[in-house]
Design a protein around this motif. Structure first.
Motif, mmCIF file in Angstrom:
data_model
loop_
_atom_site.group_PDB
_atom_site.id
_atom_site.type_symbol
_atom_site.label_atom_id
_atom_site.label_comp_id
_atom_site.label_asym_id
_atom_site.label_seq_id
_atom_site.Cartn_x
_atom_site.Cartn_y
_atom_site.Cartn_z
ATOM 1 N N MET A 473 9.087 74.678 -46.394
ATOM 2 C CA MET A 473 8.428 74.627 -45.093
ATOM 3 C C MET A 473 6.932 74.315 -45.183
ATOM 4 S SD MET A 473 10.447 74.738 -42.585
ATOM 5 C CE MET A 473 11.513 75.591 -41.461
ATOM 6 N N PRO A 474 6.204 74.846 -46.178
ATOM 7 C CA PRO A 474 4.780 74.481 -46.267
ATOM 8 C C PRO A 474 4.555 72.988 -46.476
ATOM 9 C CG PRO A 474 5.206 76.449 -47.562
ATOM 10 C CD PRO A 474 6.549 75.908 -47.149
ATOM 11 N N VAL A 475 5.584 72.263 -46.924
ATOM 12 C CA VAL A 475 5.475 70.815 -47.095
ATOM 13 C C VAL A 475 5.951 70.090 -45.840
ATOM 14 C CG1 VAL A 475 6.276 68.831 -48.438
ATOM 15 C CG2 VAL A 475 5.741 70.993 -49.590
ATOM 16 N N PHE A 476 7.122 70.463 -45.349
ATOM 17 C CA PHE A 476 7.731 69.729 -44.237
ATOM 18 C C PHE A 476 7.097 70.064 -42.886
ATOM 19 C CE2 PHE A 476 11.010 69.497 -47.488
ATOM 20 C CZ PHE A 476 11.365 68.159 -47.421
ATOM 21 N N VAL A 477 6.491 71.236 -42.765
ATOM 22 C CA VAL A 477 5.800 71.617 -41.519
ATOM 23 C C VAL A 477 4.384 72.062 -41.903
ATOM 24 C CG1 VAL A 477 6.024 72.846 -39.324
ATOM 25 C CG2 VAL A 477 8.047 72.443 -40.706
ATOM 26 N N SER A 478 3.649 71.154 -42.507
ATOM 27 C CA SER A 478 2.313 71.487 -43.006
ATOM 28 C C SER A 478 1.238 71.403 -41.929
ATOM 29 C CB SER A 478 1.940 70.539 -44.147
ATOM 30 O OG SER A 478 1.737 69.219 -43.655
ATOM 31 N N GLN A 479 1.472 70.603 -40.878
ATOM 32 C CA GLN A 479 0.501 70.370 -39.804
ATOM 33 C C GLN A 479 -0.832 69.834 -40.349
ATOM 34 O OE1 GLN A 479 1.838 70.467 -37.082
ATOM 35 N NE2 GLN A 479 3.362 72.077 -36.987
ATOM 36 N N ARG A 480 -0.796 69.093 -41.434
ATOM 37 C CA ARG A 480 -2.033 68.599 -42.038
ATOM 38 C C ARG A 480 -2.891 67.745 -41.107
ATOM 39 N NH1 ARG A 480 -1.436 66.961 -48.443
ATOM 40 N NH2 ARG A 480 -1.277 69.092 -49.254
ATOM 41 N N PRO A 481 -2.329 66.832 -40.289
ATOM 42 C CA PRO A 481 -3.202 66.048 -39.405
ATOM 43 C C PRO A 481 -4.026 66.915 -38.464
ATOM 44 C CG PRO A 481 -1.020 65.065 -39.514
ATOM 45 C CD PRO A 481 -0.921 66.397 -40.185
ATOM 46 N N ALA A 486 -8.984 69.591 -36.799
ATOM 47 C CA ALA A 486 -9.596 70.866 -36.399
ATOM 48 C C ALA A 486 -10.712 71.250 -37.362
ATOM 49 C CB ALA A 486 -8.533 71.960 -36.356
ATOM 50 N N GLY A 487 -10.496 71.012 -38.667
ATOM 51 C CA GLY A 487 -11.531 71.320 -39.642
ATOM 52 C C GLY A 487 -12.782 70.479 -39.443
ATOM 53 N N GLN A 488 -12.607 69.204 -39.128
ATOM 54 C CA GLN A 488 -13.769 68.344 -38.867
ATOM 55 C C GLN A 488 -14.537 68.815 -37.635
ATOM 56 O OE1 GLN A 488 -13.391 63.958 -39.430
ATOM 57 N NE2 GLN A 488 -11.191 64.410 -39.615
ATOM 58 N N LEU A 489 -13.819 69.193 -36.581
ATOM 59 C CA LEU A 489 -14.492 69.713 -35.387
ATOM 60 C C LEU A 489 -15.300 70.961 -35.719
ATOM 61 C CD1 LEU A 489 -11.898 69.484 -32.452
ATOM 62 C CD2 LEU A 489 -13.988 68.163 -32.716
ATOM 63 N N ARG A 490 -14.692 71.850 -36.453
ATOM 64 C CA ARG A 490 -15.349 73.120 -36.766
ATOM 65 C C ARG A 490 -16.584 72.919 -37.641
ATOM 66 N NH1 ARG A 490 -11.133 75.277 -38.320
ATOM 67 N NH2 ARG A 490 -11.357 74.886 -40.544
ATOM 68 N N GLU A 491 -16.505 71.979 -38.597
ATOM 69 C CA GLU A 491 -17.591 71.801 -39.556
ATOM 70 C C GLU A 491 -18.713 70.905 -39.039
ATOM 71 O OE1 GLU A 491 -15.575 70.275 -42.959
ATOM 72 O OE2 GLU A 491 -14.336 72.081 -43.216
ATOM 73 N N ARG A 492 -18.387 69.898 -38.208
ATOM 74 C CA ARG A 492 -19.378 68.871 -37.871
ATOM 75 C C ARG A 492 -19.877 68.950 -36.434
ATOM 76 N NH1 ARG A 492 -17.863 63.285 -40.865
ATOM 77 N NH2 ARG A 492 -20.146 63.190 -40.797
ATOM 78 N N ILE A 493 -19.161 69.652 -35.581
ATOM 79 C CA ILE A 493 -19.597 69.777 -34.190
ATOM 80 C C ILE A 493 -20.137 71.193 -34.001
ATOM 81 C CG2 ILE A 493 -18.949 69.547 -31.776
ATOM 82 C CD1 ILE A 493 -18.782 66.969 -33.454
ATOM 83 N N GLY A 494 -21.475 71.304 -34.023
ATOM 84 C CA GLY A 494 -22.114 72.599 -33.934
ATOM 85 C C GLY A 494 -22.105 73.170 -32.532
ATOM 86 N N PRO A 495 -22.555 74.422 -32.392
ATOM 87 C CA PRO A 495 -22.551 75.076 -31.067
ATOM 88 C C PRO A 495 -23.322 74.301 -30.010
ATOM 89 C CG PRO A 495 -22.962 76.674 -32.818
ATOM 90 C CD PRO A 495 -23.009 75.326 -33.465
ATOM 91 N N ASP A 496 -24.394 73.592 -30.406
ATOM 92 C CA ASP A 496 -25.180 72.859 -29.418
ATOM 93 C C ASP A 496 -24.425 71.661 -28.854
ATOM 94 O OD1 ASP A 496 -25.328 71.807 -32.022
ATOM 95 O OD2 ASP A 496 -27.044 70.545 -31.456
ATOM 96 N N LEU A 497 -23.436 71.137 -29.603
ATOM 97 C CA LEU A 497 -22.654 69.995 -29.134
ATOM 98 C C LEU A 497 -21.367 70.410 -28.418
ATOM 99 C CD1 LEU A 497 -22.940 67.653 -32.260
ATOM 100 C CD2 LEU A 497 -24.127 67.390 -30.076
#
Length: 635
Positions: A473-481, A486-497
């Motif tokens: 299941m960690p492979v077939f339902v990984s939700q990687r996209p 979500a990781g890019q949003l969290r890391e690159r879009i700060g509170p001011d944006l």
């Protein structure tokens, strides 16, 4: 180890089969069933598959309700800062209660899944109890363990969606209803069962309004009318039962109508329009083959016992020694009534049919108790053919499945970043575990060791599931996209944006859950409903959202919009021509972020009216639609 208890002979009393006393053997089997099932449904809840959209809707809403101001936040469900009135709050409250009992201040995957583990246990116990009342102890043991090893219990106990909780409560309600009506004489016990039936249905309303009205109401109405049990309506306990039914959910519904006047219109769209097909989300489900979609869930969720379903269903129409015929007819009305109802509904999803699976498990228990009975008349030729078929077909099925997995792996783009040598071993090991277990069970059956054969099949399913959940299941339902975006949003879009962040269309709940960045839709769903005079239209909604996008992108303030890749491409290809016809040009559009893994149909983008503070990326992979539109504009 001794096999399941022997069949009881029912003794007629006043036209009703007598209830056999609970013996120590039955108690021991029930304790073993509860123990093993508990280990399975609560194992590794923090691992396995990553959350799917329905799980995230529950988890994120519970997270925001738990963190919001008391008491309003506990009454009004919120998702990504928006009021979420289309669902009743039972699942969210259950998750919040679980987190509180675990000493947590927020919600995680384990707290979200534990209520479904409890629901799975309730289904197994209710199936055991109802089967015992219909067909005795031996059938109850088979039904209980078959339920515990079914894909319904194993898979859905590890989900966060509300469907299994609804199924557990409606199953308990209908089981208590039938036992009270058919097998209990007037008295405290019968009254208690009536009230339990009403209360369980009321909790079901709180869990998923208004589905219990149909899921419980249709089988109960069919029982009274088809079986001509009009006498059950004469009991005054139903007046108290109605009050008990309303108690769990009506206060919340009234409070929501006071706090959010649009709630009634939203409920009409969500429930009635979904049923009739007027809801835009279900417009694509009008093809003829959707009328047969609900023949699939029984086959899938009753695995590995699905091949016995036809014979199990035949038992509805024939008398069997030691089996209450009124009980099997009630099970048939239960399944048949829900099959007709869900087929008639225009909005269809496989998970909607979950409440109709427990009565099939009861019928399976009765059939399996007969199939694996050592006293059954031998048929060496048939048994040898069955054994050889299992030995040959099960491995072939898994080899064919492996070929299908490989084609799927190639078609969707390397399975979201996993190498092939990470994909096939978990599947192959699970296939070997099940194939060896099934072959052993077939051999034991051929050797006329029925209970040992059944126990082997149950144990095989348990072991296969534990392996598949932890390793495949960690492979077939990984939700990687979605994790990537979500990781890019969290890391690159700060509170001011983030205060300039809006969603185009409906949010993908996985992005909100994994990032925990709460951005609303560009037009609030309730406001969108009000602008359409409380009547949803996909064409009108697309027009309204498109106009809002143009207005905001054209304005002086910074705007950041999250959209699926498909919606982004559609906007860039259709908006210029439509604006040109009005004598306007498309406002500036700059790509900020995009999903970097997985197939294109699982990609999201972030774009705005100003360039990003880093080199602006090009859409990847390139869009043939955009390239064609660009060439046409240059000509």
């Amino acid at each position: 180890m001794s096999g399941p208890p022997a069949k009881e002979s029912f003794v007629e009393h006043s036209g009703q089969p007598a209830r056999p006393a609970v013996g120590p053997a039955t108690t021991a089997w029930l304790i073993a069933l509860l123990g093993w099932t508990s280990l399975l449904v609560f194992s590794n809840l923090g691992g396995g598959a990553r959350f799917e959209p329905t799980d995230c809707w529950v988890a994120q809403t519970a997270r925001e309700m738990m963190e919001g101001p008391f008491p309003t936040s506990f009454i009004v469900p919120r998702f990504s800062g928006e009021t979420r009135v289309q669902k009743s709050p039972g699942p969210y409250w259950a998750v919040m209660l679980t987190a509180w009992l675990r000493g947590q201040k927020s919600i995680d995957e384990v707290s979200t899944r534990i209520p479904n583990g409890v629901a799975a246990l309730l289904i197994v116990v209710t199936v055991f109890w109802l089967t015992r009342r219909i067909a005795g102890d031996r059938a109850a043991v088979f039904a209980g363990f078959a339920s515990s090893a079914s894909l319904l219990v194993l898979y859905w106990s590890h989900r966060g969606a509300s469907d299994l909780g609804l199924s557990a409560l409606t199953t308990l309600s209908l089981a208590a209803f039938w036992v009270a009506a058919e097998q209990e004489s007037p008295g405290r016990k019968r009254t208690g069962l009536w009230l339990l039936s009403y209360f369980a249905a009321g909790l079901g309303m709180l869990y998923k309004l208004p589905m219990p009205l149909a899921i419980v109401g249709i089988p109960a109405a069919l029982y009274v009318t088809v079986q001509r049990r009009w006498r059950v309506l004469a009991d005054r306990v139903h007046l108290w039962g109605l009050l008990v039914f309303l108690l769990p959910w009506l206060p919340w519904a009234v409070a929501m109508l006071v706090l959010e006047p649009t709630a009634l219109a939203k409920w009409r769209v969500e429930f009635l329009d979904r049923f009739t097909g007027a809801m835009p989300n279900v417009e694509g489900q009008r093809a003829w083959y959707y009328h047969f979609i609900y023949l699939l869930p029984p086959i899938v969720y009753c695995l590995p016992f699905s091949l016995s379903l036809p014979q199990a269903c035949v038992r509805i129409f024939r008398r069997c020694p030691g089996v209450d015929p009124q009980g099997t007819r009630f099970l048939g009305l239960w399944v048949g009534g829900l099959l007709v109802f869900f087929t008639a509904s225009a909005g269809k999803e496989l998970r909607y049919f979950l409440p109709a699976i427990p009565p099939l498990l009861v019928l399976l228990g009765i059939e399996l108790a007969s199939l694996f009975d050592p006293a059954r008349r031998p048929n060496p030729v048939r048994d040898r053919r069955v054994c050889l078929a299992v030995w040959g077909l099960v491995p072939l099925a898994f080899i064919g499945g492996l070929a299908g997995v490989y084609q799927w792996y190639r078609r969707i783009g390397q399975l979201e970043g996993f190498a092939w040598n990470e994909v096939w071993p978990p599947y192959a090991v699970g296939a070997v575990i099940f194939s060896v277990g099934a072959a052993t069970a077939a051999w034991l059956y051929f050797r006329r060791r029925g209970p040992a054969s059944f126990a082997t099949l149950v144990g095989t399913m348990w072991l296969t599931w534990l392996w598949i959940w932890a390793q495949a299941m960690p492979v077939f339902v990984s939700q990687r996209p979605f994790l990537d975006f979500a990781g890019q949003l969290r890391e690159r879009i700060g509170p001011d944006l983030r205060r300039n962040l809006w969603q185009i269309g409906s949010q993908d709940s996985r992005i909100i859950w994994y990032s925990d960045i709460r951005f609303p839709r560009i037009i609030d769903q309730l406001e969108l409903l009000r602008r359409q005079s409380n009547r949803r239209s996909l064409e009108r909604e697309t027009e309204l959202v498109g106009r809002e996008m143009i207005d905001r992108l054209s304005g002086p303030d910074r705007v950041l919009l999250v959209a699926s890749r498909a919606d982004y491409v559609r906007f860039l290809t259709e908006a210029p021509a439509r604006l040109s016809a009005e004598g306007r040009s498309i406002p500036p559009v700059h790509l900020w972020l995009q999903t970097r893994v997985g197939p294109k149909n699982r990609h999201f983008v972030l774009f705005g009216n100003r360039p990003p503070p880093w080199p602006e990326p090009a859409l990847w992979p390139p869009s043939q639609q955009l390239q064609a539109a660009s060439r046409a504009a240059q000509q």
